[in-house]
Design a protein around this motif. Structure first.
Motif, PDB file in Angstrom:
ATOM      1  N   ASN A 105     -19.307  -7.049   4.801  1.00 57.57           N
ATOM      2  CA  ASN A 105     -18.069  -7.777   5.095  1.00 57.57           C
ATOM      3  C   ASN A 105     -16.997  -7.528   4.035  1.00 57.57           C
ATOM      4  O   ASN A 105     -15.818  -7.373   4.364  1.00 57.57           O
ATOM      5  CB  ASN A 105     -18.351  -9.266   5.255  1.00 57.57           C
ATOM      6  N   LYS A 106     -17.396  -7.459   2.782  1.00 57.43           N
ATOM      7  CA  LYS A 106     -16.440  -7.187   1.701  1.00 57.43           C
ATOM      8  C   LYS A 106     -15.848  -5.789   1.851  1.00 57.43           C
ATOM      9  O   LYS A 106     -14.632  -5.601   1.791  1.00 57.43           O
ATOM     10  CB  LYS A 106     -17.116  -7.334   0.336  1.00 57.43           C
ATOM     11  N   ASN A 107     -16.715  -4.797   2.059  1.00 54.70           N
ATOM     12  CA  ASN A 107     -16.234  -3.418   2.197  1.00 54.70           C
ATOM     13  C   ASN A 107     -15.369  -3.238   3.429  1.00 54.70           C
ATOM     14  O   ASN A 107     -14.369  -2.511   3.390  1.00 54.70           O
ATOM     15  CB  ASN A 107     -17.414  -2.440   2.194  1.00 54.70           C
ATOM     16  N   GLY A 108     -15.723  -3.895   4.533  1.00 53.76           N
ATOM     17  CA  GLY A 108     -14.900  -3.837   5.741  1.00 53.76           C
ATOM     18  C   GLY A 108     -13.521  -4.426   5.489  1.00 53.76           C
ATOM     19  O   GLY A 108     -12.500  -3.846   5.883  1.00 53.76           O
ATOM     20  N   LEU A 109     -13.480  -5.560   4.817  1.00 57.76           N
ATOM     21  CA  LEU A 109     -12.208  -6.210   4.487  1.00 57.76           C
ATOM     22  C   LEU A 109     -11.373  -5.326   3.559  1.00 57.76           C
ATOM     23  O   LEU A 109     -10.183  -5.109   3.813  1.00 57.76           O
ATOM     24  CB  LEU A 109     -12.463  -7.574   3.831  1.00 57.76           C
ATOM     25  N   LEU A 110     -11.986  -4.809   2.498  1.00 53.70           N
ATOM     26  CA  LEU A 110     -11.254  -3.988   1.533  1.00 53.70           C
ATOM     27  C   LEU A 110     -10.701  -2.714   2.177  1.00 53.70           C
ATOM     28  O   LEU A 110      -9.555  -2.338   1.932  1.00 53.70           O
ATOM     29  CB  LEU A 110     -12.137  -3.640   0.335  1.00 53.70           C
ATOM     30  N   SER A 111     -11.497  -2.063   3.003  1.00 53.13           N
ATOM     31  CA  SER A 111     -11.035  -0.840   3.683  1.00 53.13           C
ATOM     32  C   SER A 111      -9.881  -1.145   4.622  1.00 53.13           C
ATOM     33  O   SER A 111      -8.883  -0.412   4.656  1.00 53.13           O
ATOM     34  CB  SER A 111     -12.181  -0.210   4.486  1.00 53.13           C
ATOM     35  N   TRP A 112     -10.013  -2.217   5.379  1.00 53.30           N
ATOM     36  CA  TRP A 112      -8.974  -2.584   6.336  1.00 53.30           C
ATOM     37  C   TRP A 112      -7.670  -2.950   5.609  1.00 53.30           C
ATOM     38  O   TRP A 112      -6.594  -2.524   5.996  1.00 53.30           O
ATOM     39  CB  TRP A 112      -9.445  -3.738   7.218  1.00 53.30           C
ATOM     40  N   ILE A 113      -7.778  -3.736   4.534  1.00 55.61           N
ATOM     41  CA  ILE A 113      -6.592  -4.125   3.754  1.00 55.61           C
ATOM     42  C   ILE A 113      -5.953  -2.887   3.125  1.00 55.61           C
ATOM     43  O   ILE A 113      -4.721  -2.747   3.134  1.00 55.61           O
ATOM     44  CB  ILE A 113      -6.955  -5.174   2.671  1.00 55.61           C
ATOM     45  N   ASP A 114      -6.770  -1.989   2.602  1.00 58.35           N
ATOM     46  CA  ASP A 114      -6.238  -0.769   1.988  1.00 58.35           C
ATOM     47  C   ASP A 114      -5.411   0.033   2.999  1.00 58.35           C
ATOM     48  O   ASP A 114      -4.363   0.577   2.653  1.00 58.35           O
ATOM     49  CB  ASP A 114      -7.391   0.074   1.442  1.00 58.35           C
ATOM     50  N   GLU A 115      -5.872   0.063   4.237  1.00 57.64           N
ATOM     51  CA  GLU A 115      -5.178   0.833   5.276  1.00 57.64           C
ATOM     52  C   GLU A 115      -3.972   0.095   5.861  1.00 57.64           C
ATOM     53  O   GLU A 115      -2.931   0.698   6.103  1.00 57.64           O
ATOM     54  CB  GLU A 115      -6.161   1.167   6.400  1.00 57.64           C
ATOM     55  N   HIS A 116      -4.098  -1.205   6.086  1.00 57.52           N
ATOM     56  CA  HIS A 116      -3.069  -1.955   6.809  1.00 57.52           C
ATOM     57  C   HIS A 116      -2.148  -2.810   5.935  1.00 57.52           C
ATOM     58  O   HIS A 116      -1.020  -3.094   6.332  1.00 57.52           O
ATOM     59  CB  HIS A 116      -3.723  -2.853   7.873  1.00 57.52           C
ATOM     60  N   HIS A 117      -2.613  -3.265   4.803  1.00 56.09           N
ATOM     61  CA  HIS A 117      -1.821  -4.137   3.922  1.00 56.09           C
ATOM     62  C   HIS A 117      -2.080  -3.794   2.458  1.00 56.09           C
ATOM     63  O   HIS A 117      -2.598  -4.620   1.688  1.00 56.09           O
ATOM     64  CB  HIS A 117      -2.145  -5.612   4.188  1.00 56.09           C
ATOM     65  N   PRO A 118      -1.703  -2.583   2.034  1.00 59.91           N
ATOM     66  CA  PRO A 118      -1.981  -2.168   0.646  1.00 59.91           C
ATOM     67  C   PRO A 118      -1.304  -3.048  -0.405  1.00 59.91           C
ATOM     68  O   PRO A 118      -1.734  -3.064  -1.560  1.00 59.91           O
ATOM     69  CB  PRO A 118      -1.460  -0.725   0.594  1.00 59.91           C
ATOM     70  N   GLU A 119      -0.286  -3.807  -0.012  1.00 59.83           N
ATOM     71  CA  GLU A 119       0.373  -4.710  -0.966  1.00 59.83           C
ATOM     72  C   GLU A 119      -0.575  -5.811  -1.468  1.00 59.83           C
ATOM     73  O   GLU A 119      -0.319  -6.447  -2.481  1.00 59.83           O
ATOM     74  CB  GLU A 119       1.637  -5.326  -0.339  1.00 59.83           C
ATOM     75  N   LEU A 120      -1.675  -6.020  -0.746  1.00 58.79           N
ATOM     76  CA  LEU A 120      -2.639  -7.047  -1.146  1.00 58.79           C
ATOM     77  C   LEU A 120      -3.801  -6.476  -1.970  1.00 58.79           C
ATOM     78  O   LEU A 120      -4.675  -7.231  -2.396  1.00 58.79           O
ATOM     79  CB  LEU A 120      -3.200  -7.756   0.097  1.00 58.79           C
ATOM     80  N   ASN A 121      -3.820  -5.160  -2.183  1.00 58.19           N
ATOM     81  CA  ASN A 121      -4.910  -4.540  -2.957  1.00 58.19           C
ATOM     82  C   ASN A 121      -5.110  -5.261  -4.289  1.00 58.19           C
ATOM     83  O   ASN A 121      -4.194  -5.842  -4.841  1.00 58.19           O
ATOM     84  CB  ASN A 121      -4.631  -3.058  -3.211  1.00 58.19           C
ATOM     85  N   GLU A 122      -6.319  -5.188  -4.783  1.00 57.37           N
ATOM     86  CA  GLU A 122      -6.733  -5.768  -6.067  1.00 57.37           C
ATOM     87  C   GLU A 122      -6.941  -7.275  -6.017  1.00 57.37           C
ATOM     88  O   GLU A 122      -7.280  -7.885  -7.032  1.00 57.37           O
ATOM     89  CB  GLU A 122      -5.762  -5.401  -7.203  1.00 57.37           C
ATOM     90  N   PHE A 123      -6.759  -7.907  -4.871  1.00 56.38           N
ATOM     91  CA  PHE A 123      -6.967  -9.356  -4.763  1.00 56.38           C
ATOM     92  C   PHE A 123      -8.393  -9.749  -5.113  1.00 56.38           C
ATOM     93  O   PHE A 123      -8.637 -10.830  -5.621  1.00 56.38           O
ATOM     94  CB  PHE A 123      -6.620  -9.864  -3.356  1.00 56.38           C
ATOM     95  N   ILE A 124      -9.331  -8.874  -4.856  1.00 57.55           N
ATOM     96  CA  ILE A 124     -10.745  -9.198  -5.038  1.00 57.55           C
ATOM     97  C   ILE A 124     -11.106  -9.410  -6.511  1.00 57.55           C
ATOM     98  O   ILE A 124     -12.061 -10.096  -6.827  1.00 57.55           O
ATOM     99  CB  ILE A 124     -11.635  -8.128  -4.378  1.00 57.55           C
ATOM    100  N   TYR A 125     -10.314  -8.840  -7.419  1.00 57.24           N
ATOM    101  CA  TYR A 125     -10.609  -8.953  -8.853  1.00 57.24           C
ATOM    102  C   TYR A 125      -9.744  -9.990  -9.557  1.00 57.24           C
ATOM    103  O   TYR A 125      -9.937 -10.247 -10.742  1.00 57.24           O
ATOM    104  CB  TYR A 125     -10.403  -7.593  -9.534  1.00 57.24           C
TER     105      TYR A 125
END
Length: 187
Positions: free
Chosen positions: A146-166
């Motif tokens: 679930n984490k990897n699916g979310l991160l991949s999807w965000i990276d592709e569709h909403h890169p402005e939210l990248n790094e939220f996980i850390y």
């Protein structure tokens, strides 16, 4: 005269015994306050149980928080609307052992069910100094998928939210929650 001295000694011993009993710390009560603070995201009570610093241990991960650092972490945690439930709690010698269930929006999305943990709480005087957490039922495969699916999807569709996980600040928590909401609504 001897009766007076003996009576005085007995009263002195009695009062001293009562005073020592009053100084005994109810660590279970302090631990319950700690979990109530977490459950209610009520930061005003932090000084009731927090020492100068708090060391959190989860497996190999060990982090020591100052009060201000821990308050920031609590603000991050509160974004996900946590629910902590004490399943079992008891004092053994100078420590408290608790079995805790925790669910929130992040855990619900990533893990699909509550975390059940065993927590060992150590004290210095009447303040918590260490909380060691052992996961009883952590489903790593579900979490990672679930984490990897979310991160991949965000990276592709909403890169402005990248790094939220850390980012374990309130702002990071808000981004994390937004990422989950966007993913769920567009998937």
């Amino acid at each position: 005269m001897n009766k007076t001295i003996i009576l005085f000694l007995l009263l002195t011993i009695g009062f001293t015994s009562c005073k020592n009993t009053e100084k005994k710390i109810d660590r279970v009560k302090i631990a319950k306050q700690y979990f109530k603070v977490l459950d209610n995201s009520d930061y005003s009570k932090i000084s009731d149980w927090f020492a100068d610093s708090l060391t959190m241990i989860e497996g190999e991960y060990k982090h020591t928080y100052s009060k201000s650092d821990y308050l920031e972490f609590l603000k991050w945690d509160s974004v996900f609307d946590p629910n902590y439930e004490i399943l079992k709690i008891e004092q053994k010698n100078e420590i408290v052992k608790a079995k805790i269930s925790k669910i929130d929006k992040r855990i619900s999305f990533l893990h699909k069910e509550p975390f059940i943990t065993n927590q060992t709480i150590k004290f210095q005087n009447e303040k918590i100094i260490t909380v060691q957490t052992e996961y009883v039922d952590f489903n790593e495969a579900t979490w990672e998928r679930n984490k990897n699916g979310l991160l991949s999807w965000i990276d592709e569709h909403h890169p402005e939210l990248n790094e939220f996980i850390y980012d374990q600040t309130k702002a990071g928590g808000i981004k994390f929650l937004k990422a989950i909401e966007l993913y769920k609504s567009e998937k």
